[in-house]
Structures are given as structure tokens and as C-alpha cells.
Design a protein around this motif. Structure first.
Motif, PDB file in Angstrom:
ATOM      1  N   GLY A 123      -2.742   3.436   1.927  1.00  0.00           N
ATOM      2  CA  GLY A 123      -1.883   3.422   3.100  1.00  0.00           C
ATOM      3  C   GLY A 123      -1.480   4.824   3.524  1.00  0.00           C
ATOM      4  O   GLY A 123      -1.170   5.676   2.692  1.00  0.00           O
ATOM      5  N   VAL A 124      -1.495   5.062   4.832  1.00  0.00           N
ATOM      6  CA  VAL A 124      -1.062   6.333   5.415  1.00  0.00           C
ATOM      7  C   VAL A 124      -0.233   6.024   6.664  1.00  0.00           C
ATOM      8  O   VAL A 124      -0.077   4.864   7.049  1.00  0.00           O
ATOM      9  N   ALA A 125       0.266   7.070   7.301  1.00  0.00           N
ATOM     10  CA  ALA A 125       1.049   6.885   8.521  1.00  0.00           C
ATOM     11  C   ALA A 125       0.442   7.574   9.731  1.00  0.00           C
ATOM     12  O   ALA A 125       0.944   7.386  10.838  1.00  0.00           O
ATOM     13  N   ALA A 126      -0.605   8.359   9.540  1.00  0.00           N
ATOM     14  CA  ALA A 126      -1.164   9.145  10.633  1.00  0.00           C
ATOM     15  C   ALA A 126      -2.680   9.161  10.538  1.00  0.00           C
ATOM     16  O   ALA A 126      -3.253   9.102   9.441  1.00  0.00           O
ATOM     17  N   GLY A 153      -5.591   9.802   7.335  1.00  0.00           N
ATOM     18  CA  GLY A 153      -6.778   9.020   7.032  1.00  0.00           C
ATOM     19  C   GLY A 153      -8.029   9.873   7.029  1.00  0.00           C
ATOM     20  O   GLY A 153      -8.898   9.725   6.159  1.00  0.00           O
ATOM     21  N   GLU A 154      -8.138  10.790   8.002  1.00  0.00           N
ATOM     22  CA  GLU A 154      -9.278  11.699   8.034  1.00  0.00           C
ATOM     23  C   GLU A 154      -9.324  12.562   6.782  1.00  0.00           C
ATOM     24  O   GLU A 154     -10.405  12.836   6.240  1.00  0.00           O
ATOM     25  N   ALA A 155      -8.155  12.990   6.312  1.00  0.00           N
ATOM     26  CA  ALA A 155      -8.112  13.807   5.094  1.00  0.00           C
ATOM     27  C   ALA A 155      -8.601  13.016   3.883  1.00  0.00           C
ATOM     28  O   ALA A 155      -9.297  13.556   3.012  1.00  0.00           O
ATOM     29  N   LEU A 156      -8.257  11.740   3.805  1.00  0.00           N
ATOM     30  CA  LEU A 156      -8.756  10.909   2.702  1.00  0.00           C
ATOM     31  C   LEU A 156     -10.270  10.775   2.750  1.00  0.00           C
ATOM     32  O   LEU A 156     -10.944  10.791   1.709  1.00  0.00           O
ATOM     33  N   ARG A 157     -10.814  10.652   3.945  1.00  0.00           N
ATOM     34  CA  ARG A 157     -12.272  10.595   4.063  1.00  0.00           C
ATOM     35  C   ARG A 157     -12.894  11.907   3.575  1.00  0.00           C
ATOM     36  O   ARG A 157     -13.920  11.901   2.872  1.00  0.00           O
ATOM     37  N   ALA A 158     -12.277  13.020   3.922  1.00  0.00           N
ATOM     38  CA  ALA A 158     -12.795  14.312   3.486  1.00  0.00           C
ATOM     39  C   ALA A 158     -12.730  14.457   1.970  1.00  0.00           C
ATOM     40  O   ALA A 158     -13.531  15.182   1.369  1.00  0.00           O
ATOM     41  N   LEU A 159     -11.800  13.752   1.343  1.00  0.00           N
ATOM     42  CA  LEU A 159     -11.688  13.770  -0.113  1.00  0.00           C
ATOM     43  C   LEU A 159     -12.675  12.822  -0.786  1.00  0.00           C
ATOM     44  O   LEU A 159     -12.754  12.779  -2.014  1.00  0.00           O
ATOM     45  N   GLY A 160     -13.397  12.049   0.001  1.00  0.00           N
ATOM     46  CA  GLY A 160     -14.418  11.178  -0.560  1.00  0.00           C
ATOM     47  C   GLY A 160     -14.047   9.717  -0.661  1.00  0.00           C
ATOM     48  O   GLY A 160     -14.855   8.910  -1.137  1.00  0.00           O
ATOM     49  N   TRP A 161     -12.836   9.335  -0.240  1.00  0.00           N
ATOM     50  CA  TRP A 161     -12.453   7.928  -0.300  1.00  0.00           C
ATOM     51  C   TRP A 161     -13.165   7.162   0.805  1.00  0.00           C
ATOM     52  O   TRP A 161     -12.941   7.390   1.995  1.00  0.00           O
ATOM     53  N   ALA A 162     -14.042   6.233   0.431  1.00  0.00           N
ATOM     54  CA  ALA A 162     -14.826   5.462   1.393  1.00  0.00           C
ATOM     55  C   ALA A 162     -14.275   4.061   1.602  1.00  0.00           C
ATOM     56  O   ALA A 162     -14.792   3.314   2.444  1.00  0.00           O
ATOM     57  N   GLY A 163     -13.224   3.706   0.867  1.00  0.00           N
ATOM     58  CA  GLY A 163     -12.646   2.368   1.004  1.00  0.00           C
ATOM     59  C   GLY A 163     -11.761   2.262   2.225  1.00  0.00           C
ATOM     60  O   GLY A 163     -11.684   3.148   3.072  1.00  0.00           O
ATOM     61  N   ARG A 164     -11.052   1.156   2.288  1.00  0.00           N
ATOM     62  CA  ARG A 164     -10.207   0.867   3.443  1.00  0.00           C
ATOM     63  C   ARG A 164      -9.016   1.822   3.503  1.00  0.00           C
ATOM     64  O   ARG A 164      -8.372   2.102   2.486  1.00  0.00           O
ATOM     65  N   VAL A 165      -8.709   2.330   4.689  1.00  0.00           N
ATOM     66  CA  VAL A 165      -7.514   3.138   4.939  1.00  0.00           C
ATOM     67  C   VAL A 165      -6.691   2.422   5.995  1.00  0.00           C
ATOM     68  O   VAL A 165      -7.159   2.224   7.132  1.00  0.00           O
ATOM     69  N   LEU A 166      -5.486   2.022   5.649  1.00  0.00           N
ATOM     70  CA  LEU A 166      -4.604   1.305   6.563  1.00  0.00           C
ATOM     71  C   LEU A 166      -3.554   2.264   7.108  1.00  0.00           C
ATOM     72  O   LEU A 166      -2.750   2.815   6.341  1.00  0.00           O
ATOM     73  N   VAL A 167      -3.567   2.485   8.414  1.00  0.00           N
ATOM     74  CA  VAL A 167      -2.576   3.341   9.069  1.00  0.00           C
ATOM     75  C   VAL A 167      -1.393   2.449   9.414  1.00  0.00           C
ATOM     76  O   VAL A 167      -1.474   1.614  10.316  1.00  0.00           O
ATOM     77  N   CYS A 168      -0.281   2.629   8.728  1.00  0.00           N
ATOM     78  CA  CYS A 168       0.839   1.689   8.805  1.00  0.00           C
ATOM     79  C   CYS A 168       1.901   2.069   9.828  1.00  0.00           C
ATOM     80  O   CYS A 168       3.036   1.597   9.748  1.00  0.00           O
ATOM     81  N   ALA A 169       1.541   2.895  10.791  1.00  0.00           N
ATOM     82  CA  ALA A 169       2.461   3.264  11.861  1.00  0.00           C
ATOM     83  C   ALA A 169       1.667   3.321  13.157  1.00  0.00           C
ATOM     84  O   ALA A 169       0.449   3.534  13.143  1.00  0.00           O
ATOM     85  N   PRO A 170       2.337   3.134  14.299  1.00  0.00           N
ATOM     86  CA  PRO A 170       1.615   3.244  15.570  1.00  0.00           C
ATOM     87  C   PRO A 170       1.021   4.642  15.736  1.00  0.00           C
ATOM     88  O   PRO A 170       1.613   5.636  15.322  1.00  0.00           O
ATOM     89  N   VAL A 171      -0.156   4.703  16.349  1.00  0.00           N
ATOM     90  CA  VAL A 171      -0.802   5.992  16.580  1.00  0.00           C
ATOM     91  C   VAL A 171      -0.581   6.411  18.026  1.00  0.00           C
ATOM     92  O   VAL A 171      -0.375   5.578  18.914  1.00  0.00           O
ATOM     93  N   ALA A 172      -0.612   7.704  18.262  1.00  0.00           N
ATOM     94  CA  ALA A 172      -0.420   8.217  19.610  1.00  0.00           C
ATOM     95  C   ALA A 172      -1.625   7.871  20.481  1.00  0.00           C
ATOM     96  O   ALA A 172      -2.772   7.928  20.013  1.00  0.00           O
TER      97      ALA A 172
END
Length: 387
Positions: free
Chosen positions: A69-72, A76-95
Motif C-alpha cells: 500500500g502507498v498513497a502516491a 508506486g513507481e519507486a516500488l517498481r524501480a525497486l523490483g516489486w512486480a506484485g500489486r501496488v494499491l494507491v490508497c488515496a485519490p490521485v491528482a
């Protein structure tokens, strides 16, 4: 304290990844059968997303957690850069305008309005990517979400907008008081949430059942996630209490070196404004940490303390941007190079992050996320050597 990893640091944050894993196991044991969405927003609550992600994945090996879970979108992009290929849930509205980036990164968005869903669908068409979303349902938090009482109205509209490229994967709500002694308001929110879910149209034939979730750290630990599909632990993982009856293992320690020790005659003053005056002969130690590092300036007038040689010593005078002075009168042997503890354990005593937060009238979340980038993070898989 002698530690080669911090030998050249004026001040630092120690992060006990073993304790973080222990806290994660407490949450999993409290909500058996529920999928877990560890919250790594705000750089893992200020403790470093890269290292925390590795610790979380080790706890869930070999498959990983249900999601991170992230808020921005950027998180989420940073997690992808770290190699996480699983689900990333953005738990706040995005701009508005961030949807294309989210689609390209393969993120799952939370939706709080129909126009936001329209933008998400447009991003899916524009990128040719299949995307998914969770609808947030507002049961009293007020900051985001579709209204619980109108689920019979917006539910069909959401279903109509779902399709081959955009999947309605889940629904969730967020509690406002799950860490308070009285769980009545939280249980009322659960009732509103369940009533709203009952008003939603069913999943299309052959589509997976939508997952439902509501529980932060407090609700996961105190009510087992209310028997729903997922739990979303945050502060408890990082050593902050999630209700007075919860007992996390401490994760973060804040240390600073003594850079000066001096004898102060009676009547000597210290700090901006000369707000402190010695009442007799005293001995003062200057610590290489200040509000520029995230040490709360309000601690100076709120009974702030540090640990030196296993003993509590009071902060005196105003905290400066770069240094803090403590009174070490009566603590023998203090010298330049010694290590003071502002949060954490030294010998038989401990200053917990919730204690620091309570002194300045805030919460542990703000203390941890306020620790500045000038403080290196030092990672351990268990308790480090005691100062």
C-alpha cells in the motif's frame, strides 16, 4: 556505543528490521486468513522503503503480500524501480493527470468519484493497459470516498464504467477512531460499510468476487480485521502503538553524538532567548542533533529527555536547528563522542516513540515521518549493541 557503521555520523536513525518482522507477524496472527497490505507510504513512514520492502518480502516468502500500500503514484513507481512486480494499491485519490503514469506502472488506484473513474478508464484506453481499481466508501472519515448512503446510486454507474480494460477489484473504507478506547464509532462505520456493500450491483458472471477491506493496524489487532478479506497495517509495523492495549516491538531508535561537554557556572544561560539559566554549578553536553534533523523543537518546553550512559537527562534551553543541549550534572564520565539516545533503549531504560509524541501533543506517525534526510538510516536484523 561503538559501531563502525555510525563512526563518522553526527546523528542517525537505527531501524530494527527484525522487530518490524515481529510486528508484522503479530498482525497476521491477529487476522488469520486475511490478506495483508503493508503500508509503505511516506518512504515506509520515514524509515526507508527499499530496506523495509526487503524485510516485508522476507516475511511473506516466497509469494509476497497480497499488495503493497502507498498513497502516491510516485511511491508506486519507486516500488517498481525497486523490483516489486506484485500489486501496488494507491490508497488515496490521485491528482488529475497522474493516471497515465499509474497505468504505465501497473498500479491499482482507489476511486472516490465518478470523474476520477472516467480518467482512469481513459488512461487504460490511451496506454492499452488493463487496469484495476478499488472504490473507497466514505463511512465518516470525510476526506475521500463515495458516500456510503448513496451506494445504490453510484454503484450501478461504477459497474457500467467497468469493462475489459478496467476491472472493479475491490471496495474499502477507512476508520477514524479504531485506536480509541471506545470502539463503538468504529463498529458503526463497519455497519455503514456493510450496508453500502449490500447496495452494490453483483459482479458480472464469471468475474472474481470483489475483495473488501477496512482494517488499519488498530482494527486488525483489536478486531481481527472484522473478518474481511484484507488488512492494511501501517504504524504498528514501525513500532507505534495502535491503541493502548497494543504492544509493538520498538523499531526505530534515534541517536546523536555528544560533541561538547562543558561546566556551567551558576547563572549561565543556554540557547536562543536565554530561556534556561543554571541554578548552580552544572555540567552540560551538546548533542549533534536539532530540529533540522526532525527533533521536535517543542520538546524543549515539554520535558524532553535523552538517555546518556543509561540515565535520563533533561533537554535545557531551546533546541537549535543543528544542536541540542542536555544537563548531564550527576552523570559521571560523559565525554565528546559518547552516544545519546533520543528515541530507543540505552541500558535498562527506554524512550519510546509514542512517549516523545505524547510530550509534544502529536502522534508517532508525525515523529517518524519527520525524521530528516540528514540522519542516515542504519539497518539491523535485531537489536544492535547497547550504548
Amino acid at each position: 556505543m561503538s559501531d563502525p557503521s555510525t563512526a563518522v555520523s553526527r546523528a542517525w536513525v537505527e531501524v530494527d528490521l527484525g522487530a518490524l518482522g515481529e510486528n508484522l507477524r503479530q498482525v497476521r496472527n491477529a487476522a488469520p486468513g486475511a490478506g495483508v497490505v503493508p503500508m509503505l507510504k511516506a518512504d515506509a513512514y520515514g524509515l526507508g522503503a527499499a530496506q523495509v520492502l526487503r524485510a516485508v518480502l522476507a516475511e511473506f516468502a516466497p509469494d509476497g503480500p497480497w499488495a503493497i500500500g502507498v498513497a502516491a503514484v510516485s511511491e508506486g513507481e519507486a516500488l517498481r524501480a525497486l523490483g516489486w512486480a506484485g500489486r501496488v494499491l494507491v490508497c488515496a485519490p490521485v491528482a488529475p493527470g497522474e493516471e497515465r503514469r499509474a497505468a504505465l506502472a501497473g498500479l491499482t488506484l482507489s476511486i472516490s468519484a465518478l470523474d476520477a473513474l472516467d480518467r482512469w478508464a481513459a488512461a487504460a484506453r490511451d496506454t492499452g493497459r488493463s487496469v484495476s481499481f478499488h472504490t473507497e466508501i466514505d463511512t465518516g472519515m470525510g476526506r475521500a470516498g463515495l458516500p456510503a448512503g448513496a451506494a445504490g446510486e453510484w454503484g450501478p454507474a461504477v459497474a457500467e464504467r467497468s469493462g475489459d480494460l478496467i476491472a472493479w477489484e475491490g471496495c474499502f473504507t477507512h476508520f477514524h477512531s479504531a485506536d480509541e478506547p471506545d470502539l463503538g464509532p468504529t463498529e458503526a462505520q463497519v455497519r455503514l460499510f456493510r450496508a453500502a456493500l449490500a447496495e452494490l450491483p453483483p459482479e458480472p458472471e464469471g468475474a472474481p468476487r470483489r475483495v473488501v477491506h477496512c482494517a488499519n493496524s488498530a482494527a486488525a489487532l483489536r478486531r481481527g480485521g472484522f473478518g474481511m478479506d484484507l488488512v492494511r497495517p501501517g504504524i504498528f509495523l514501525y513500532g507505534g502503538q495502535a491503541g493502548v492495549e497494543t504492544h509493538p516491538a520498538p523499531v526505530a531508535s534515534v541517536r546523536a553524538r555528544v560533541v561538547r561537554v562543558a561546566d556551567a557556572p551558576p547563572g549561565a544561560t543556554v540557547g536562543y532567548g536565554a530561556t534556561y539559566r543554571s541554578r548552580g554549578p552544572e555540567r552540560w553536553a551538546t548533542l549533534a542533533i536539532g530540529y533540522g534533523d526532525g527533533l521536535r523543537r517543542a520538546l524543549a518546553t515539554a520535558g524532553g529527555e535523552a538517555l546518556l550512559h543509561g540515565r535520563r537527562v533533561p533537554v535545557i534551553g531551546r533546541i537549535s536547528m543543528d544542536v541540542t543541549v542536555v544537563d548531564v550534572t550527576g552523570v559521571p564520565g560523559v565525554s565528546a563522542g559518547d552516544v545519546a539516545t533520543l528515541v530507543g533503549r540505552d541500558g535498562d531504560d527506554e524512550i519510546r516513540v509514542d512517549e516523545v509524541a505524547a510530550r509534544v501533543g502529536t502522534i508517532s506517525y508525525e515523529i517518524l515521518t519527520g525524521l530528516g534526510p540528514r540522519l542516515p538510516r542504519v539497518y539491523r536484523d535485531g537489536p544492535g549493541p547497547k550504548p
